[in-house]
Scaffold this active site. Structure first.
Site, PDB file in Angstrom:
ATOM      1  N   GLY A  12      33.748  28.267  46.323  1.00 17.97           N
ATOM      2  CA  GLY A  12      33.159  29.604  46.402  1.00 17.97           C
ATOM      3  C   GLY A  12      32.135  29.828  45.308  1.00 17.97           C
ATOM      4  N   ALA A  13      31.474  28.737  44.894  1.00 18.27           N
ATOM      5  CA  ALA A  13      30.548  28.808  43.756  1.00 18.27           C
ATOM      6  C   ALA A  13      29.353  29.704  44.020  1.00 18.27           C
ATOM      7  CB  ALA A  13      30.065  27.401  43.392  1.00 18.27           C
ATOM      8  N   GLY A  14      29.049  29.964  45.287  1.00 20.71           N
ATOM      9  CA  GLY A  14      27.918  30.829  45.601  1.00 20.71           C
ATOM     10  C   GLY A  14      28.257  32.290  45.685  1.00 20.71           C
ATOM     11  N   GLY A  15      29.537  32.640  45.512  1.00 16.48           N
ATOM     12  CA  GLY A  15      29.965  34.020  45.654  1.00 16.48           C
ATOM     13  C   GLY A  15      29.861  34.823  44.368  1.00 16.48           C
ATOM     14  N   PHE A  16      30.301  36.062  44.450  1.00 17.19           N
ATOM     15  CA  PHE A  16      30.223  37.033  43.354  1.00 17.19           C
ATOM     16  C   PHE A  16      30.907  36.504  42.095  1.00 17.19           C
ATOM     17  CE2 PHE A  16      32.447  41.196  41.969  1.00 17.19           C
ATOM     18  CZ  PHE A  16      31.509  41.434  40.975  1.00 17.19           C
ATOM     19  N   LEU A  17      32.197  36.185  42.193  1.00 20.60           N
ATOM     20  CA  LEU A  17      32.941  35.657  41.047  1.00 20.60           C
ATOM     21  C   LEU A  17      32.578  34.200  40.783  1.00 20.60           C
ATOM     22  CD1 LEU A  17      35.120  35.761  38.849  1.00 20.60           C
ATOM     23  CD2 LEU A  17      36.837  35.381  40.638  1.00 20.60           C
ATOM     24  N   TYR A 157      44.189  39.968  55.817  1.00 24.56           N
ATOM     25  CA  TYR A 157      43.634  39.388  54.594  1.00 24.56           C
ATOM     26  C   TYR A 157      44.715  39.254  53.528  1.00 24.56           C
ATOM     27  CZ  TYR A 157      41.337  39.297  50.034  1.00 24.56           C
ATOM     28  OH  TYR A 157      40.986  38.988  48.748  1.00 24.56           O
ATOM     29  N   LYS A 161      46.203  35.744  51.867  1.00 25.20           N
ATOM     30  CA  LYS A 161      46.108  35.491  50.434  1.00 25.20           C
ATOM     31  C   LYS A 161      47.503  35.283  49.840  1.00 25.20           C
ATOM     32  CE  LYS A 161      42.933  35.661  48.019  1.00 25.20           C
ATOM     33  NZ  LYS A 161      42.027  34.581  47.525  1.00 25.20           N
TER      34      LYS A 161
END
Length: 373
Positions: A12-17, A157, A161
């Site tokens: 998820g390197a392209g996401g917000f966090l 969701y 999780k």
């Protein structure tokens, strides 16, 4: 303990966090390599060396997290995995099979890749929503990891999780191919805000359409404690450092930790106003409808959605579960993460607020133009 010389994988390197995590690693650690894993990595992320004073190798792995062979390739020779990637959906816009495939199956495949490729540390980004709130809206105020709370999760969701977190913690101590042991832990951040938060942009856009008046969907007394994205990234780094310490590894492994900071408790709606008031936004004093009537409207919309499902798919912007979440006092302490991981918020509330407001101010003209068009 330092991660010097490590090869780190960030999903998820392209996401917000994820973007914030990558930047922090490049600024703080002398890594051998950092691997950016995502379905698509933006061109600007490929130039992350601009942040790096230590000339860490930056590699890009574009692919599907549901592809085991791809994950094995991304994990080969790595020491630490930060598993941040997930699908987030609280309004029912995404099919459950898609949520399960990415959030649960993807996590399971990544854990298996770590075992096969001898990755020793795995940090999972969970969510406050795996804790609740429950359908009754029972409150928790300044809860801890030991707080007993009866909860039957309704959000698909949240359920995915929770299952992914369970599998992550269960995998602690699994034997690696080389005979070593995998160490895992999970972090449960509160609602994350800061530069790049798409939810804040969405609320700002709604406010623009409503003549610069933000909608109120939360009662003022339904206080939660949001957390700044920079502090969440730091908590992940501290977790990795702690898992890398032989003296701490066994105590921390297999545990989850709530991640918060010193952002003052406030309702979701009032938080939006706190960071947008300096930009000229006001907020409704009361919700458009009394809460019980709002619940009834959501119930009717859910019935309509089911009736029309064979012919057309409709996704109401709010539902009973989301309304419960927005109107339940639900706050948690980060003291266990402070004691056991050495986590301490780096960014004060004042600085986090200032950075968030400055970013929103930079986005405001674009949002106004987009909405006018």
């Amino acid at each position: 303990m330092s991660l010097r010389g490590y090869v780190c994988v960030v999903t998820g390197a392209g996401g917000f966090l994820g973007q914030r995590m990558v930047r922090l690693l490049l600024e703080e650690e002398k890594l051998a390599e950092i691997r950016l894993v995502d379905k698509r990595v933006q061109p600007q992320l490929r130039e992350q060396r601009n942040y790096d004073q230590n000339k860490t190798k930056v590699s890009v792995f574009e692919g599907d997290i549901r592809d085991g062979d791809f994950l094995r390739k991304a994990c080969r020779g790595a020491s630490v995995v930060f598993h941040i990637a997930s699908l987030i959906d609280v309004i029912g816009a995404v099919d459950y099979s898609e949520l399960y495939g990415v959030n649960v199956k993807g996590t399971q495949l990544l854990l298996e890749a770590c075992i096969q490729e001898n990755v020793v540390s795995f940090i999972y980004t969970s969510s406050i929503e795996v804790a609740g709130p429950n359908p009754n809206g029972d409150p928790i105020i300044n809860g801890t990891e030991d707080t007993v709370y009866t909860c039957s999760l309704k959000f698909p969701y949240s359920r995915t999780k929770q299952e992914a977190e369970r599998r992550t913690l269960q995998a602690h101590g699994e034997v690696l191919q080389n005979g070593g042991r995998l160490a895992t832990c999970a972090l449960r951040p509160m609602y994350i805000y800061g530069e790049g938060c798409r939810f804040l942009l969405g609320h700002m856009a709604d406010g623009i359409r409503n003549k610069d008046v933000l909608y109120r969907t939360s009662a003022q007394e339904a206080r939660v404690n949001p957390v700044y994205v920079g502090n969440v990234a730091l908590a992940h780094l501290q977790a990795a450092r702690s898992l890398g310490d032989p003296q701490k590894r066994s105590d921390i492994g297999g545990n989850f930790y709530y991640i918060a900071d010193d952002t003052p408790p406030v309702s979701y709606s009032d938080f939006n106003h706190v960071v947008m008031a300096p930009l000229g936004f006001r907020i409704q004093e009361k919700p458009m409808l009394p809460l019980r009537l709002f619940y009834l409207l959501c119930f009717l919309l859910e019935i309509l959605r089911v009736m029309l499902r064979p012919f057309v798919r409709i996704v109401p912007p709010i539902n009973r579960q989301l309304l419960t979440m927005l109107n339940t006092p639900f706050s948690f302490s980060y003291r266990k993460a402070q004691r056991e991981l050495g986590y301490a918020p780096r960014y004060t509330w004042e600085e986090a607020r200032r950075r968030t407001i400055e970013w929103l101010a930079s986005q405001l003209p674009k949002e106004r133009e987009r909405i006018r068009a």
